[in-house]
Design an enzyme around this catalytic site. Sequence first.
Site, PDB file in Angstrom:
ATOM      1  N   ASP A  94       0.893  -1.243  -0.017  1.00  0.00           N
ATOM      2  CA  ASP A  94       0.025  -0.117   0.038  1.00  0.00           C
ATOM      3  C   ASP A  94       0.967   1.205   0.000  1.00  0.00           C
ATOM      4  O   ASP A  94       0.549   2.255   0.412  1.00  0.00           O
ATOM      5  CB  ASP A  94      -0.712  -0.090   1.198  1.00  0.00           C
ATOM      6  CG  ASP A  94      -1.628  -1.413   1.336  1.00  0.00           C
ATOM      7  OD1 ASP A  94      -2.264  -1.498   0.488  1.00  0.00           O
ATOM      8  OD2 ASP A  94      -1.563  -1.962   2.483  1.00  0.00           O
ATOM      9  N   SER A 110       2.327   6.659   0.772  1.00  0.00           N
ATOM     10  CA  SER A 110       1.419   5.849   1.656  1.00  0.00           C
ATOM     11  C   SER A 110       0.186   5.998   1.130  1.00  0.00           C
ATOM     12  O   SER A 110      -0.617   7.162   1.378  1.00  0.00           O
ATOM     13  CB  SER A 110       1.644   6.107   3.098  1.00  0.00           C
ATOM     14  OG  SER A 110       0.710   5.358   3.741  1.00  0.00           O
ATOM     15  N   ARG A 111      -0.683   4.853   0.560  1.00  0.00           N
ATOM     16  CA  ARG A 111      -2.020   4.975  -0.076  1.00  0.00           C
ATOM     17  C   ARG A 111      -3.149   5.136   0.822  1.00  0.00           C
ATOM     18  O   ARG A 111      -4.160   5.675   0.527  1.00  0.00           O
ATOM     19  CB  ARG A 111      -2.176   3.972  -1.203  1.00  0.00           C
ATOM     20  CG  ARG A 111      -1.229   3.887  -2.223  1.00  0.00           C
ATOM     21  CD  ARG A 111      -1.153   3.140  -3.139  1.00  0.00           C
ATOM     22  NE  ARG A 111      -0.046   3.079  -4.120  1.00  0.00           N
ATOM     23  CZ  ARG A 111       0.919   2.294  -4.222  1.00  0.00           C
ATOM     24  NH1 ARG A 111       0.682   1.325  -3.555  1.00  0.00           N
ATOM     25  NH2 ARG A 111       1.718   2.393  -4.961  1.00  0.00           N
ATOM     26  N   VAL A 112      -2.942   4.256   2.164  1.00  0.00           N
ATOM     27  CA  VAL A 112      -3.888   4.504   2.888  1.00  0.00           C
ATOM     28  C   VAL A 112      -3.715   4.869   4.255  1.00  0.00           C
ATOM     29  O   VAL A 112      -4.709   5.461   5.086  1.00  0.00           O
ATOM     30  CB  VAL A 112      -4.389   2.872   3.248  1.00  0.00           C
ATOM     31  CG1 VAL A 112      -5.038   2.444   1.930  1.00  0.00           C
ATOM     32  CG2 VAL A 112      -3.334   2.102   3.633  1.00  0.00           C
TER      33      VAL A 112
END
Length: 746
Positions: free
Chosen positions: A578, A603-605
């Site tokens: 992620d 950081s995607r989430v």
Amino acid sequence: MLHFVYSIINFLILAAILVLFGRKAVLAIFRGRRERIGRALDEAEEAQRTTAELPVIPEAFSDVVPEAAVQEAGAIRESARQTAEALRKSTEETVRGLRREMLADERARLIDKIVARAAELTASEPYRSAIRAKEETFADEIIRRMEITPGDVAYLRHHDQLYVTLTSAHPLPQSIVDRIGARAEEMLEEIGGKPSYWVKEDPELIGGLRFRVGDTVYDFTVADRLYQLRRDLEKRELRGDEDADAVIRDLYEGIASMDAGISEFQLGRVLSVSDGICWMDGLADIMYGEVVEFECGERGMVLDIEADRIGCVIYGRYERVESGTKVRRVGRIASVPVGEDLLGRVVDPLGHALDGRGRIFERERRPIECPAPSIPDRAAVSRPLHTGIRAIDALVPIGKGQRELIIGDRQTGKSSIAIDAIINQRGTGTVCIYVAIGQKDSTVMEIRDRLTKVGAMDYTTIVCAPASSSASFQYIAPFAGAAMAEYFMYKGQDALIVYDDLSKHAVAYRELSLLLGRPSGREAYPGDVFYLHARLLERAAQLSPENGGGSVTALPIIETQAGDISAYIPTNVISLTDGQIFLESDLFTEGQRPAVNVGLSVSRVGSAAQTRLMKQVSARLRMDLAQYRELAGFTQFGSDVDAATRKVLASGRRMMAALRQRRFDPLPDWKQVLLIFAVSEGLSEGVGEEDMEDWGRALAERLEAKHPEECALLLAGGKLTPEETDALRDALKDCLADPAGETEAA
Ligand code: ATP
Ligand code: MG
């Protein structure tokens, strides 16, 4: 229900033997080692006594003795007390471990004696005749149970005869031989096959019958009962604080509760062994990932199933496995011990201790390969996992249940970031698993010592498959670690797992695959290396509240060659995670450590888990840094820049400096926010790049002492209103104007 006379007889005899041999043996070892234990306890007591005797400086002297000295004496006293307490705790633990180890050794010897004696007794009269009298019953049971497995049917497709063997310890009456033979023939006729019927004698079976159809064995022999008895007894729990009587009582119970059923298992044959890989035939119904046991006692795991042979990796010493010997199906998928007992320990991928602190007595096992939680069982990432590193918590935040890749060249501080994250979990209830794959033993020991020193080992397990271990160990290490982490997740706890590193894991898997004769693909890796890492990383999850709400956060590490993130393994793992924290050698050598490349890291989430306050200050930081990078790129070659640009550059450099941080020194969230806020507000003008970190820490301390209400604002983590922003700025200015806070004290 078939009832075995001899299992009852056994019980009575064995119980008697236990009392005879056991008591004496166990009591003897206690006498011998009591002294050693006593000495260790004395040492701990001595240490505590010495601390108690440390002088306390009386109040009356406070005028004469400077206050600083009084405080220092107090600090020394406190630290000595802590050391003594730690020593006492660790001595107690060691003593318990030692005791347990001794008891286990002694119990193993006792079990040997029990089994040997039972074998002797059952081979002599009157038990021998009693067992022989049961042969008819055994034959009935064999006839009742006998069946054709799918494996046998497959075998008969290519052969016209199936091997059927009846083995006994003594010559059998012809009627039994005929009856069993007739039934086998009848059964095989139904599917169009013929038996090749063999009758053998083997005195090592001691008594009873063993019948084999194809690969399947129905075992009614005393030898097999004793094998089971030994396994059951060895598996019984030992805590380490029992006395000799309790150990013996427990063995009694073990024998009494021994199940008198028969064994039904599959047997195969070793075809060839080389480089830790073994090829076998037989075992037609075996499954991928199943455990097999060789005659010499070593175990292996099935990794390849072909039409006429099965490939497996051998866990232990493969030199001991010989071709032509038998191999037995254990009937379970490869698994590792899991649980709280593993915390604080360094173990190999099978859960055996490597730290010399005694054996680990397992209570629960989990399969090393386990399906990842399904989508409905998961919840969105919403809770932060603080690493204590400013550059990460502010710019690439990690949430619980996330998978965040740490990627960079060699020696760029990859492991350090992961270790810092582990250290920062102290007191949060998050359990940590550090999986070291293909590293030097000395590196792993250094990490262990570092974690022990800061008290982080209490909640950490290190799974170690060093460079010197076999490829099969390195291959299963991360899966074993994942199983250990999952145990906590399914209990509703949080776990953090670090895979250091997956590049070496991919290399180990490549080695195994090539040895198994699988075709090599891109960069000589087998085609399923993506699936290998996918099924590993998918196991990190945040479970939904209905499923306990536990989580596993994964920090895989990948080493790149000359910053090439477009190679096969790096691209694979980037697409499986992620987000990534990209570490750059150039930044590292410039002294920007941790060397996080802010532009390439994402950081995607994780931002969903940041506090609103952190989001507010980091959004501004991110913009300012982007502006700085752009300008810095332009002005690299020209020295002629106007004053406004120079100002932006200077403030950008200060921001970069604010992201520098020492190793092993994580910072709480609010202090990170404070430093970033102060730098963004331009309060750090005139502070040297090297001093920025200490400046930030000192500022936080002063704010805590002088302006608790602003401090509370930071701790609350809510978004700042314009008024609150002003108040915070003023408070910080006040702290800076009056550096040591001395005016009030005076
Ligand atoms: P390898 O490729 O060998 O696994 P690595 O990328 O994991 O290396 P580390 O072992 O974490 O890198 O760090 C390498 C060295 O960099 C360490 O010996 C340490 O001295 C230094 N280092 C790492 N992080 C920092 C830091 N934040 N501040 C100062 N020095 C650091
Ligand atoms: Mg490293």
